[in-house]
Design a protein around this motif. Structure first.
Motif, PDB file in Angstrom:
ATOM      1  N   CYS A 122       0.835  -1.206   0.000  1.00  0.00           N
ATOM      2  CA  CYS A 122       0.000   0.000   0.000  1.00  0.00           C
ATOM      3  C   CYS A 122       0.869   1.255   0.000  1.00  0.00           C
ATOM      4  N   SER A 123       0.565   2.163  -0.903  1.00  0.00           N
ATOM      5  CA  SER A 123       1.367   3.395  -1.001  1.00  0.00           C
ATOM      6  C   SER A 123       1.136   4.318   0.184  1.00  0.00           C
ATOM      7  N   PHE A 124       0.098   4.051   0.976  1.00  0.00           N
ATOM      8  CA  PHE A 124      -0.189   4.880   2.144  1.00  0.00           C
ATOM      9  C   PHE A 124       0.428   4.314   3.419  1.00  0.00           C
ATOM     10  N   ARG A 125       1.062   3.153   3.325  1.00  0.00           N
ATOM     11  CA  ARG A 125       1.638   2.580   4.544  1.00  0.00           C
ATOM     12  C   ARG A 125       2.723   3.498   5.086  1.00  0.00           C
ATOM     13  N   PRO A 126       2.848   3.593   6.407  1.00  0.00           N
ATOM     14  CA  PRO A 126       3.818   4.527   6.995  1.00  0.00           C
ATOM     15  C   PRO A 126       5.253   4.085   6.746  1.00  0.00           C
ATOM     16  N   TYR A 127       6.160   5.021   6.870  1.00  0.00           N
ATOM     17  CA  TYR A 127       7.586   4.758   6.689  1.00  0.00           C
ATOM     18  C   TYR A 127       8.251   4.528   8.044  1.00  0.00           C
ATOM     19  N   ASN A 128       9.317   3.749   8.027  1.00  0.00           N
ATOM     20  CA  ASN A 128      10.140   3.593   9.229  1.00  0.00           C
ATOM     21  C   ASN A 128      11.073   4.786   9.363  1.00  0.00           C
ATOM     22  N   CYS A 129      11.409   5.118  10.585  1.00  0.00           N
ATOM     23  CA  CYS A 129      12.364   6.199  10.819  1.00  0.00           C
ATOM     24  C   CYS A 129      13.686   5.865  10.123  1.00  0.00           C
ATOM     25  N   PRO A 130      14.220   6.783   9.302  1.00  0.00           N
ATOM     26  CA  PRO A 130      15.455   6.497   8.556  1.00  0.00           C
ATOM     27  C   PRO A 130      16.736   6.682   9.352  1.00  0.00           C
ATOM     28  N   TYR A 131      16.613   7.073  10.624  1.00  0.00           N
ATOM     29  CA  TYR A 131      17.816   7.290  11.430  1.00  0.00           C
ATOM     30  C   TYR A 131      18.506   5.957  11.706  1.00  0.00           C
ATOM     31  N   ALA A 132      19.811   5.884  11.419  1.00  0.00           N
ATOM     32  CA  ALA A 132      20.527   4.610  11.504  1.00  0.00           C
ATOM     33  C   ALA A 132      21.341   4.464  12.777  1.00  0.00           C
ATOM     34  N   GLY A 133      21.388   5.484  13.594  1.00  0.00           N
ATOM     35  CA  GLY A 133      22.243   5.434  14.768  1.00  0.00           C
ATOM     36  C   GLY A 133      21.655   4.723  15.955  1.00  0.00           C
ATOM     37  N   SER A 134      20.399   4.305  15.865  1.00  0.00           N
ATOM     38  CA  SER A 134      19.764   3.587  16.969  1.00  0.00           C
ATOM     39  C   SER A 134      18.650   2.729  16.389  1.00  0.00           C
ATOM     40  N   GLU A 135      18.176   1.796  17.188  1.00  0.00           N
ATOM     41  CA  GLU A 135      17.085   0.939  16.744  1.00  0.00           C
ATOM     42  C   GLU A 135      15.765   1.663  16.977  1.00  0.00           C
ATOM     43  N   CYS A 136      15.553   2.739  16.250  1.00  0.00           N
ATOM     44  CA  CYS A 136      14.348   3.547  16.418  1.00  0.00           C
ATOM     45  C   CYS A 136      13.163   2.826  15.788  1.00  0.00           C
ATOM     46  N   THR A 137      12.054   2.734  16.512  1.00  0.00           N
ATOM     47  CA  THR A 137      10.869   2.020  16.034  1.00  0.00           C
ATOM     48  C   THR A 137       9.751   2.961  15.603  1.00  0.00           C
ATOM     49  N   VAL A 138      10.029   4.255  15.544  1.00  0.00           N
ATOM     50  CA  VAL A 138       9.004   5.227  15.171  1.00  0.00           C
ATOM     51  C   VAL A 138       8.626   5.052  13.704  1.00  0.00           C
ATOM     52  N   ILE A 139       7.327   5.124  13.402  1.00  0.00           N
ATOM     53  CA  ILE A 139       6.843   5.096  12.025  1.00  0.00           C
ATOM     54  C   ILE A 139       5.907   6.277  11.823  1.00  0.00           C
ATOM     55  N   GLY A 140       5.700   6.655  10.567  1.00  0.00           N
ATOM     56  CA  GLY A 140       4.786   7.750  10.288  1.00  0.00           C
ATOM     57  C   GLY A 140       4.910   8.198   8.847  1.00  0.00           C
ATOM     58  N   ASP A 141       4.141   9.227   8.491  1.00  0.00           N
ATOM     59  CA  ASP A 141       4.277   9.785   7.151  1.00  0.00           C
ATOM     60  C   ASP A 141       5.498  10.698   7.112  1.00  0.00           C
ATOM     61  N   ILE A 142       5.807  11.230   5.944  1.00  0.00           N
ATOM     62  CA  ILE A 142       7.050  11.992   5.779  1.00  0.00           C
ATOM     63  C   ILE A 142       7.078  13.257   6.649  1.00  0.00           C
ATOM     64  N   PRO A 143       6.022  14.086   6.662  1.00  0.00           N
ATOM     65  CA  PRO A 143       6.085  15.284   7.532  1.00  0.00           C
ATOM     66  C   PRO A 143       6.319  14.927   8.999  1.00  0.00           C
ATOM     67  N   TYR A 144       5.695  13.845   9.459  1.00  0.00           N
ATOM     68  CA  TYR A 144       5.878  13.445  10.852  1.00  0.00           C
ATOM     69  C   TYR A 144       7.317  13.016  11.108  1.00  0.00           C
ATOM     70  N   LEU A 145       7.900  12.240  10.178  1.00  0.00           N
ATOM     71  CA  LEU A 145       9.263  11.751  10.372  1.00  0.00           C
ATOM     72  C   LEU A 145      10.284  12.883  10.307  1.00  0.00           C
ATOM     73  N   VAL A 146      10.038  13.867   9.447  1.00  0.00           N
ATOM     74  CA  VAL A 146      10.954  15.016   9.368  1.00  0.00           C
ATOM     75  C   VAL A 146      10.996  15.735  10.715  1.00  0.00           C
ATOM     76  N   THR A 147       9.833  15.956  11.299  1.00  0.00           N
ATOM     77  CA  THR A 147       9.775  16.589  12.622  1.00  0.00           C
ATOM     78  C   THR A 147      10.437  15.715  13.680  1.00  0.00           C
ATOM     79  N   HIS A 148      10.198  14.413  13.603  1.00  0.00           N
ATOM     80  CA  HIS A 148      10.794  13.464  14.548  1.00  0.00           C
ATOM     81  C   HIS A 148      12.317  13.481  14.461  1.00  0.00           C
ATOM     82  N   LEU A 149      12.869  13.479  13.244  1.00  0.00           N
ATOM     83  CA  LEU A 149      14.324  13.499  13.074  1.00  0.00           C
ATOM     84  C   LEU A 149      14.930  14.775  13.664  1.00  0.00           C
TER      85      LEU A 149
END
Length: 305
Positions: free
Chosen positions: A138-165
């Motif tokens: 599904c193209s609407f499925r959320p993305y995993n956090c792209p941060y590689a420095g930790s085992e981050c389990t946060v998921i969300g859409d792109i605007p949410y992940l940008v704020t999270h990063l």
């Protein structure tokens, strides 16, 4: 053991026969959940919570798909969890054996369900046994956090992940399509202890993640830099990027297409899809007495016409 749900107990105690009238009662037709376009797969149907509970595995709590197993008392369990409980019913502890709950499988085959990513914007309605395949793509499925420095389990859409990063990982954010990334390590011989580095660039109305790190390629310590696109792969192919590193009159250049963050950081890194720099060459670029790593990676991003 009684569940307090008449549908649940009746179906599990009579696994191989289903009354058509009873099956009809299990479906509850309601008004459409949203104004779906004409290309929606089927008219919106909301399944009662009773049926959803019937199809929920008591161990993993996920939806069950054939083969659905049951014990002699009618308690069900999914095929994935059956080996995990040592062939013992998690509800009554009776032996599970190889009894199929054909009635429940038949009920499942009659259902149309909304995608679980409905809250992210997907309005499709899918047959029960097709729903899982759709959701995996599904193209609407959320993305995993792209941060590689930790085992981050946060998921969300792109605007949410940008704020999270920015807020949670304190990642550097830059505007523009060109960059000049400096990497310094006082002891380059301790490659296995090298820190992860991530920078996010905003350009062309999109976000890109620049990764730079050290890792072991077999017995050889290497450095790698690569770009990932914060979006799906079909969109990533609209962009290209180049990376350049050099020193002492030498220069290495890499050009490629950014990988989508749908592909994990490790998958991209282990496929060597980026600028690879052997440690000896990196130290040569650094100059001096080769006791300190000083690399400057420059690059740019552009949109293909």
């Amino acid at each position: 053991m009684s569940t307090g749900n008449c549908y649940y107990d009746d179906l599990r105690n009579k696994p191989e026969v289903i009354d058509p009238a009873q099956e009809e009662e299990l479906l509850k037709v309601s008004e459409p959940m949203c104004d779906a376009p004409q290309n929606t797969l089927k008219s919106n149907v909301t399944v009662s919570s009773s049926v959803r509970e019937l199809l929920e595995c008591p161990v993993c709590l996920n939806a069950m798909y054939p083969p659905i197993h049951q014990c002699s008392n009618g308690h069900t369990i999914c095929s994935g969890c059956k080996p995990r409980v040592q062939n013992r019913c998690p509800t009554c502890r009776h032996e599970l054996g190889n009894i199929r709950c054909l009635a429940l499988e038949k009920v499942a085959a009659s259902l149309d369900l909304p995608c679980k990513y409905q809250s992210f914007g997907c309005i499709g309605i899918y047959p029960y046994y097709s729903k899982l395949k759709h959701e995996s793509q599904c193209s609407f499925r959320p993305y995993n956090c792209p941060y590689a420095g930790s085992e981050c389990t946060v998921i969300g859409d792109i605007p949410y992940l940008v704020t999270h990063l920015k807020d949670d990982h304190k990642v550097d954010m830059h505007n523009g399509s060109t960059f000049n990334h400096r990497y310094v390590k006082s002891n380059p011989h301790e490659v296995e202890n090298a820190t992860w580095m991530l920078t996010v660039f905003s350009c062309f109305g999109q976000y890109f993640c620049l990764h730079f790190e050290a890792f072991q390629h077999g017995m050889a310590p290497v450095y790698i830099a690569f770009l990932r696109f914060m979006g799906d792969d079909n969109e990533a192919k609209n962009y290209s990027y180049s990376l350049e590193v050099g020193g002492n009159g030498r220069k290495m250049i890499w050009q490629g297409i950014p990988r989508s963050i749908r592909d994990s950081h490790r998958k991209v890194r282990d496929s060597f899809d980026g600028l690879i720099i052997q440690r000896n060459m990196a130290l040569f670029f650094s100059g001096g007495d080769r006791k300190e790593l000083k690399l400057r990676v420059t690059g740019r991003i552009w949109k293909e016409q």
